[in-house]
Structures are given as structure tokens and as C-alpha cells.
Design a protein around this motif. Structure first.
Motif, PDB file in Angstrom:
ATOM      1  N   LEU A 155       0.935  -1.257  -0.297  1.00  0.00           N
ATOM      2  CA  LEU A 155      -0.057   0.069  -0.027  1.00  0.00           C
ATOM      3  C   LEU A 155       0.802   1.349   0.114  1.00  0.00           C
ATOM      4  O   LEU A 155       2.024   1.402   0.706  1.00  0.00           O
ATOM      5  N   ALA A 156       0.753   1.912  -0.816  1.00  0.00           N
ATOM      6  CA  ALA A 156       1.304   3.454  -0.952  1.00  0.00           C
ATOM      7  C   ALA A 156       0.171   4.406  -0.670  1.00  0.00           C
ATOM      8  O   ALA A 156      -0.789   4.027  -0.322  1.00  0.00           O
ATOM      9  N   SER A 157       0.544   5.745  -0.716  1.00  0.00           N
ATOM     10  CA  SER A 157      -0.330   6.808  -0.202  1.00  0.00           C
ATOM     11  C   SER A 157      -1.699   6.746  -0.787  1.00  0.00           C
ATOM     12  O   SER A 157      -2.766   6.794  -0.370  1.00  0.00           O
ATOM     13  N   SER A 158      -1.727   6.607  -2.094  1.00  0.00           N
ATOM     14  CA  SER A 158      -2.931   6.810  -3.094  1.00  0.00           C
ATOM     15  C   SER A 158      -2.916   5.796  -3.850  1.00  0.00           C
ATOM     16  O   SER A 158      -3.864   5.607  -4.791  1.00  0.00           O
ATOM     17  N   HIS A 159      -2.310   4.726  -3.792  1.00  0.00           N
ATOM     18  CA  HIS A 159      -2.455   3.251  -4.720  1.00  0.00           C
ATOM     19  C   HIS A 159      -2.000   2.247  -4.151  1.00  0.00           C
ATOM     20  O   HIS A 159      -1.261   2.352  -2.976  1.00  0.00           O
ATOM     21  N   ILE A 160      -1.951   1.046  -4.957  1.00  0.00           N
ATOM     22  CA  ILE A 160      -1.205  -0.122  -4.434  1.00  0.00           C
ATOM     23  C   ILE A 160      -0.231  -0.270  -5.585  1.00  0.00           C
ATOM     24  O   ILE A 160      -0.432  -0.225  -6.648  1.00  0.00           O
ATOM     25  N   HIS A 175       1.160  -0.490 -10.814  1.00  0.00           N
ATOM     26  CA  HIS A 175       0.144   0.598  -9.924  1.00  0.00           C
ATOM     27  C   HIS A 175      -1.476   0.123  -9.998  1.00  0.00           C
ATOM     28  O   HIS A 175      -1.689  -0.107 -11.279  1.00  0.00           O
ATOM     29  N   ALA A 176      -2.069   0.121  -9.035  1.00  0.00           N
ATOM     30  CA  ALA A 176      -3.539  -0.334  -9.248  1.00  0.00           C
ATOM     31  C   ALA A 176      -4.421   0.707  -7.924  1.00  0.00           C
ATOM     32  O   ALA A 176      -3.543   0.914  -6.950  1.00  0.00           O
ATOM     33  N   ASP A 177      -5.513   0.828  -8.087  1.00  0.00           N
ATOM     34  CA  ASP A 177      -6.249   1.256  -7.010  1.00  0.00           C
ATOM     35  C   ASP A 177      -6.989  -0.014  -6.074  1.00  0.00           C
ATOM     36  O   ASP A 177      -7.164  -0.057  -5.172  1.00  0.00           O
ATOM     37  N   GLN A 178      -7.350  -0.856  -6.986  1.00  0.00           N
ATOM     38  CA  GLN A 178      -7.644  -2.115  -6.358  1.00  0.00           C
ATOM     39  C   GLN A 178      -7.084  -3.450  -6.911  1.00  0.00           C
ATOM     40  O   GLN A 178      -6.704  -3.492  -8.247  1.00  0.00           O
ATOM     41  N   VAL A 179      -7.195  -4.491  -6.147  1.00  0.00           N
ATOM     42  CA  VAL A 179      -6.468  -5.776  -6.352  1.00  0.00           C
ATOM     43  C   VAL A 179      -7.350  -6.973  -6.116  1.00  0.00           C
ATOM     44  O   VAL A 179      -8.087  -7.038  -5.199  1.00  0.00           O
ATOM     45  N   ALA A 193       4.244 -11.336  -0.595  1.00  0.00           N
ATOM     46  CA  ALA A 193       4.697 -10.392   0.883  1.00  0.00           C
ATOM     47  C   ALA A 193       3.732  -9.330   0.661  1.00  0.00           C
ATOM     48  O   ALA A 193       3.504  -8.482  -0.456  1.00  0.00           O
ATOM     49  N   PHE A 194       2.802  -9.014   1.793  1.00  0.00           N
ATOM     50  CA  PHE A 194       1.931  -7.849   1.792  1.00  0.00           C
ATOM     51  C   PHE A 194       2.432  -6.860   2.821  1.00  0.00           C
ATOM     52  O   PHE A 194       2.919  -7.493   3.760  1.00  0.00           O
ATOM     53  N   THR A 195       2.512  -5.510   2.408  1.00  0.00           N
ATOM     54  CA  THR A 195       2.931  -4.362   3.145  1.00  0.00           C
ATOM     55  C   THR A 195       1.983  -3.389   3.228  1.00  0.00           C
ATOM     56  O   THR A 195       1.603  -2.803   2.016  1.00  0.00           O
ATOM     57  N   PRO A 196       1.257  -3.066   4.362  1.00  0.00           N
ATOM     58  CA  PRO A 196       1.510  -3.822   5.533  1.00  0.00           C
ATOM     59  C   PRO A 196       1.145  -5.219   5.609  1.00  0.00           C
ATOM     60  O   PRO A 196       0.189  -5.585   4.632  1.00  0.00           O
ATOM     61  N   ASP A 197       1.400  -5.845   6.681  1.00  0.00           N
ATOM     62  CA  ASP A 197       0.744  -7.297   6.780  1.00  0.00           C
ATOM     63  C   ASP A 197      -0.628  -7.536   6.757  1.00  0.00           C
ATOM     64  O   ASP A 197      -1.242  -6.631   7.324  1.00  0.00           O
ATOM     65  N   MET A 198      -1.158  -8.655   6.241  1.00  0.00           N
ATOM     66  CA  MET A 198      -2.484  -8.794   6.430  1.00  0.00           C
ATOM     67  C   MET A 198      -2.672  -8.871   7.887  1.00  0.00           C
ATOM     68  O   MET A 198      -1.885  -9.392   8.650  1.00  0.00           O
ATOM     69  N   GLY A 330     -11.154 -10.868   2.421  1.00  0.00           N
ATOM     70  CA  GLY A 330     -10.241  -9.511   2.561  1.00  0.00           C
ATOM     71  C   GLY A 330     -10.362  -9.287   3.978  1.00  0.00           C
ATOM     72  O   GLY A 330     -11.217  -9.791   4.799  1.00  0.00           O
ATOM     73  N   ALA A 331      -9.628  -8.230   4.117  1.00  0.00           N
ATOM     74  CA  ALA A 331      -9.579  -7.656   5.741  1.00  0.00           C
ATOM     75  C   ALA A 331     -10.895  -6.865   5.916  1.00  0.00           C
ATOM     76  O   ALA A 331     -11.414  -6.005   5.261  1.00  0.00           O
ATOM     77  N   ALA A 332     -11.214  -7.015   7.225  1.00  0.00           N
ATOM     78  CA  ALA A 332     -12.488  -6.573   7.702  1.00  0.00           C
ATOM     79  C   ALA A 332     -12.572  -5.155   8.040  1.00  0.00           C
ATOM     80  O   ALA A 332     -13.359  -4.113   8.113  1.00  0.00           O
ATOM     81  N   ASP A 333     -11.130  -4.803   8.481  1.00  0.00           N
ATOM     82  CA  ASP A 333     -10.934  -3.462   8.807  1.00  0.00           C
ATOM     83  C   ASP A 333      -9.324  -3.432   8.638  1.00  0.00           C
ATOM     84  O   ASP A 333      -8.690  -4.140   8.189  1.00  0.00           O
ATOM     85  N   GLY A 334      -8.621  -2.152   8.973  1.00  0.00           N
ATOM     86  CA  GLY A 334      -7.285  -1.846   8.739  1.00  0.00           C
ATOM     87  C   GLY A 334      -7.201  -1.220   7.425  1.00  0.00           C
ATOM     88  O   GLY A 334      -7.992  -1.127   6.481  1.00  0.00           O
ATOM     89  N   PRO A 335      -5.859  -1.134   7.107  1.00  0.00           N
ATOM     90  CA  PRO A 335      -5.398  -0.485   5.722  1.00  0.00           C
ATOM     91  C   PRO A 335      -5.797  -1.238   4.713  1.00  0.00           C
ATOM     92  O   PRO A 335      -6.060  -0.539   3.560  1.00  0.00           O
ATOM     93  N   TRP A 336      -6.025  -2.477   4.690  1.00  0.00           N
ATOM     94  CA  TRP A 336      -6.308  -3.261   3.427  1.00  0.00           C
ATOM     95  C   TRP A 336      -7.849  -3.280   3.240  1.00  0.00           C
ATOM     96  O   TRP A 336      -8.207  -3.976   2.173  1.00  0.00           O
ATOM     97  N   ARG A 337      -8.616  -3.059   4.302  1.00  0.00           N
ATOM     98  CA  ARG A 337      -9.901  -3.014   4.219  1.00  0.00           C
ATOM     99  C   ARG A 337     -10.439  -2.371   2.804  1.00  0.00           C
ATOM    100  O   ARG A 337     -10.314  -1.136   2.519  1.00  0.00           O
ATOM    101  N   GLY A 338     -11.221  -3.232   1.748  1.00  0.00           N
ATOM    102  CA  GLY A 338     -11.761  -2.577   0.585  1.00  0.00           C
ATOM    103  C   GLY A 338     -10.735  -2.296  -0.535  1.00  0.00           C
ATOM    104  O   GLY A 338     -11.225  -2.018  -1.683  1.00  0.00           O
ATOM    105  N   ARG A 339      -9.336  -2.701  -0.100  1.00  0.00           N
ATOM    106  CA  ARG A 339      -8.581  -2.582  -1.255  1.00  0.00           C
ATOM    107  C   ARG A 339      -8.120  -3.758  -2.035  1.00  0.00           C
ATOM    108  O   ARG A 339      -7.706  -3.633  -3.125  1.00  0.00           O
ATOM    109  N   LEU A 340      -8.151  -5.177  -1.314  1.00  0.00           N
ATOM    110  CA  LEU A 340      -7.881  -6.474  -1.887  1.00  0.00           C
ATOM    111  C   LEU A 340      -8.807  -7.344  -1.718  1.00  0.00           C
ATOM    112  O   LEU A 340      -9.157  -7.338  -0.503  1.00  0.00           O
TER     113      LEU A 340
END
Length: 373
Positions: A155-160, A175-179, A193-198, A330-340
Motif C-alpha cells: 500500500l502506498a499513499s494513494s495506490h497499491i 500500480h493499481a487502485d484495487q487488487v 509479501a503484503f506490506t503492511p501485513d494482512m 479480505g480484511a474487515a478493517d485496517g488499511p487493506w479493507r476494501g482494497r484487496l
């Protein structure tokens, strides 16, 4: 060759049925800003067909499934609808006649009444690979990149940011917005490897999700005629002697006659043998069960999915896969929520591990994406 598109709104990781179906659905809804990245040099994932050596350069109907084989139209309407839309031709699995059973080592094979599948099992002319071909033809080839294994997703500031490498180890960044993650959960957790971790609980659920086909190997033998049918046999067999435990008629209507079997010996034992040694054991077993004509196929194929690095992990070498409940996508909360979002067959609520599961999981993810537009 055109330069690959290095950025898109949606990145699809994996070019098996779920990834291709997701791309097809996106295009049908006018969302063409996607990129599909596949690690193998070819598309299809665990859908893989063997072609007789006498086949021409163009895929024909005379192909045989080294991966999944069957579907059930009455119970899997979304897959059946896709098959119909693509103009593919299903046919019912041949089950007429007796089955052959090897009850124990040292005991001769016996004939017994065969099983009738209910509901009926169906196959496709041209194998399940016809599904892959039909979807691929409908997609923009500029949106598909093969030979690139995604190794890191960050995850970067505005994209993946997705980092991949080719067979020579050369790196590419996307680069992508959604995966949309169209590889099995266990393989994704192991190989990417996921950054940040799942979230730890999510990563563990992916790690524990069995990958369908990963522990298995299939052997296919082609013949000039389906001589077992002449003997009143269905081609179905069960064996306590091996190396194959379960056998079926794999003949293609209007094409080659064939038998196939799932090898019952563990992946670790298979790994200690050469491919020719395994094929020799399979030929000998067919001869025991179906007569001397079965010892001399016109062509034969062996696929050990446990040795495929884009299917199996070390955990799969000892696994006995099951169609278990799907993990969270996918993640229910945190930075990955709704992104992957996971969209491989194992994430399907109704049909995890089945061909229909790949269609369902991709459909649900695309519907959710479209709902957020």
C-alpha cells in the motif's frame, strides 16, 4: 509487441478461470481500466488440457483435462449460463456399464455394478480449456500480461504497488487502485509479501485453506477405440492397489478414446519416482483392470499438481484437500479493507474448490466493485 500497461484502476493477479471471468465481467460492464497479471506463460491456471501429439496448432475438441473435469448444470446455474453464453458444448459423463474394482493387493479385479451420478456430471467438448479459450478471445489482449509472478503487494499513499518478476528474475512494478487476488488463498499467503501485513487471523485462515488439486496427480491414456465399452464396462474403476485410486472414462465424443485416473500415492512418494516410472505403473494397472489392450496407449499424459510451484506449497505436499468452507476474502478493517479481494475458487461461498466456485467468487467481487463506482 506492445509495451505492457503498467498502471490500471484494477489489477487482477492470476489468469486462471476466476481472473479471466473477472476481466470478462468488467469489460461487459464497460470497465476496461484493468490489468491481468499471470505468472505462467499461458492462461488457465489449474484448468489445463492435454492435446494428442497428432493435433494441429489450433486447439481442437480432442483435448483432455489434466485439472478439473466436471460440472453439474442443474446445481451450478451461473457456470452453466457462462458455458451457454460462450457457445460451448457440454456432454454427459459416460457411465454406462459395470465398473472394475481392485479390492486388495494380491486379489484379482472384479466387476460390479457401476455408480450413476446424481445429478449427472457433465464435461465440455475441448475440455475445460474451452472455457479459458472462450473468455480469452473476448478480452483485450493488451490488458493481459503473462510470465510475471507477483511477489509483493504494498500500500502506498494513494495506490497499491505490485512488484513482479519474470522467469529470469527481472522485476516490474505495477500500480493499481484495487487488487483482485485470483490465486488460491494458501498460495497467496505463501508466495506474496503484503506490506503492511494482512491481519494475523486473516493470514492464518488463508494459510489453512486447502488448495483444490494441489496434492493430486492425474494420468490420462489415449486409445484408438474405447474397447472397455465393448466389454460392457463404463471405464469407471476403484483400486486399493494403485497407483491410481479412482478411474473414469475420459473419451471425447467424435475424438480419441481415453481413460484417466487420480493417483492415490502421496505426493512425497511420487516425487521420489521418475515420470516414466509412474506412467509405467499406471499402464500396468490399466492392463490388470481392463485387459492387455490397455497396456499400449497411443498417447499418455501425467500431471503432478503437487510439483507445480504456481499451484502447490510445501503444506500441500502432505494435504488431503477438501471442499472446505471459504475463508474471508479480505480484511474487515485496517488499511487493506476494501482494497484487496480474494476471488479464486477457494473463496466461493457455495462451491469452494470447484470450477463453478471460480465463476461465483469472481462474480461476487466484481458486483461489489461495481457497487462502489
Amino acid at each position: 509487441m506492445n509495451e505492457p500497461i503498467r498502471s490500471a484502476r484494477i489489477a487482477i493477479v492470476g489468469g486462471g478461470l476466476s481472473g479471466l471471468h473477472a476481466a470478462w465481467l468488467l469489460e461487459r460492464h464497460g470497465l476496461r481500466d484493468y490489468l491481468l497479471i499471470e505468472a505462467r506463460s499461458t492462461l488457465g491456471g489449474r484448468i489445463l488440457c492435454a492435446e494428442p501429439p497428432w493435433s494441429g496448432p489450433t486447439p481442437s475438441d480432442d483435448r483432455f483435462d489434466l485439472g478439473p473435469t466436471w460440472f453439474w448444470p442443474d446445481h451450478q446455474p451461473a457456470l452453466h449460463e457462462l458455458v451457454t453464453h460462450l457457445g460451448l458444448r457440454p456432454f454427459e459423463q459416460y457411465e454406462t456399464g459395470d465398473m472394475v474394482v481392485e479390492p486388495a493387493p494380491g486379489r484379482p479385479p472384479v466387476r460390479m455394478r457401476g455408480y450413476a451420478s446424481s445429478p449427472a456430471s457433465f464435461r465440455l467438448m475441448g475440455g475445460m480449456g474451452a472455457l479459458i479459450d472462450g473468455l480469452r478471445r473476448a478480452l483485450d489482449p493488451a490488458r493481459i500480461v503473462t510470465g510475471q509472478a507477483v511477489r509483493r503487494v504494498a500500500l502506498a499513499s494513494s495506490h497499491i504497488v505490485l512488484h513482479s518478476e519474470d522467469a529470469a528474475g527481472r522485476a516490474t512494478t505495477w500500480h493499481a487502485d484495487q487488487v483482485l487476488l485470483a490465486v488460491p488463498p494458501r498460495l497467496a499467503e505463501h508466495a506474496i509479501a503484503f506490506t503492511p501485513d494482512m491481519p494475523p487471523a486473516l493470514a492464518q485462515s488463508w494459510r489453512q485453506a486447502a488448495t483444490w488439486m494441489a496434492p493430486h496427480a492425474k494420468y490420462i491414456a489415449l486409445y484408438d477405440t474405447a474397447f472397455w465399452r465393448e466389454q460392457g464396462l463404463s471405464g469407471e474403476g476403484r483400486s486399493a492397489c494403485g497407483p491410481m485410486g479412482e478411474i473414469h472414462d475420459a473419451s471425447m465424443p467424435g475424438g480419441s478414446a481415453a481413460l484417466f485416473g487420480f493417483l492415490g500415492m502421496p505426493a512425497a512418494a511420487r516425487r521420489r519416482m521418475t515420470g516414466e516410472a509412474l506412467r509405467s505403473l499406471c499402464r500396468a494397472q490399466f492392463a490388470r483392470m481392463y485387459g492387455s489392450r490397455a497396456a499400449a496407449p497411443t498417447a499418455e499424459f501425467l500431471k503432478d499438481w503437487a510439483q507445480d510451484p504456481y499451484t502447490a506449497t510445501a503444506a500441500d505436499q502432505l494435504a488431503q484437500d477438501t471442499h472446505a468452507a471459504a475463508p474471508h476474502t479480505g480484511a474487515a478493517d485496517g488499511p487493506w479493507r476494501g482494497r484487496l479481494t480474494g476471488i479464486a475458487s477457494e473463496w466461493s461461498p457455495q462451491f469452494p474448490g470447484y470450477v463453478a466456485g471460480a465463476v461465483e467468487a469472481a462474480s461476487l467481487a466484481v458486483q461489489a466493485l461495481l457497487g462502489r463506482r
